[in-house]
Design a protein around this motif. Sequence first.
Motif, mmCIF file in Angstrom:
data_model
loop_
_atom_site.group_PDB
_atom_site.id
_atom_site.type_symbol
_atom_site.label_atom_id
_atom_site.label_comp_id
_atom_site.label_asym_id
_atom_site.label_seq_id
_atom_site.Cartn_x
_atom_site.Cartn_y
_atom_site.Cartn_z
ATOM 1 N N ASN A 1 -1.860 -8.707 1.961
ATOM 2 C CA ASN A 1 -2.735 -7.675 1.410
ATOM 3 C C ASN A 1 -4.021 -8.290 0.868
ATOM 4 O O ASN A 1 -3.974 -9.079 -0.075
ATOM 5 N N GLU B 1 0.811 -1.221 0.000
ATOM 6 C CA GLU B 1 0.000 0.000 0.000
ATOM 7 C C GLU B 1 0.840 1.264 0.000
ATOM 8 O O GLU B 1 0.446 2.278 -0.569
ATOM 9 N N LYS B 2 2.009 1.224 0.640
ATOM 10 C CA LYS B 2 2.821 2.430 0.795
ATOM 11 C C LYS B 2 3.857 2.613 -0.309
ATOM 12 O O LYS B 2 4.624 3.565 -0.268
#
Length: 188
Positions: A111, A26-27
């Motif tokens: 994830n 996500e980052k």
Amino acid sequence: MGRWEPNARGRLEKAALDLYAERGFEKTTVAEIAARAGVTERTYFRHFADKREVLFGGTAELQGMLTAAVAGAPAAAAPLEATAAALEAIGGVFLGHRDRARRRQEIIQANPELRERELIKMAAFATALAETLRGRGVPDPAAALTAETGIAVFKVAFERWLDAPAEKELPDFIRESLNELRTVTAAP
């Protein structure tokens, strides 16, 4: 950017795996992946549609190998035997790539969006496999059952391979898993 270097796709895949492991999926941005690989974002998008697809490159090729192996199996081969040969064939693609596969799987498992994408990929494999079996004259529900079973065997073998020491490869685990299936389905 420095001078041109070959294998941009491979460098992008490695950079993505490294960054996803370091920062999380996500980052991490496409710009960061491209920079780490020493290419532009434009080059990234020539190879991959989005940042998920860097983890799923080769899916179409694997599906094509799977269906081609089933379609090319001897006419006398039972549906499960044709499927088994196809699974072993695609298992060979992973020879020598356990560490990369392990890292990829860890990222996917961390994830929910990626886990969903992996499930969609496996469902597409099962659908394509069932269609190929139907093309060989296998009626439903046998074609669908064989395809789903084949994908389940692959998933179990793949997980076992990732967790195992290096002396055995994925095709070995596929054969073992198929033998386990035969054992549990054999009449007493």
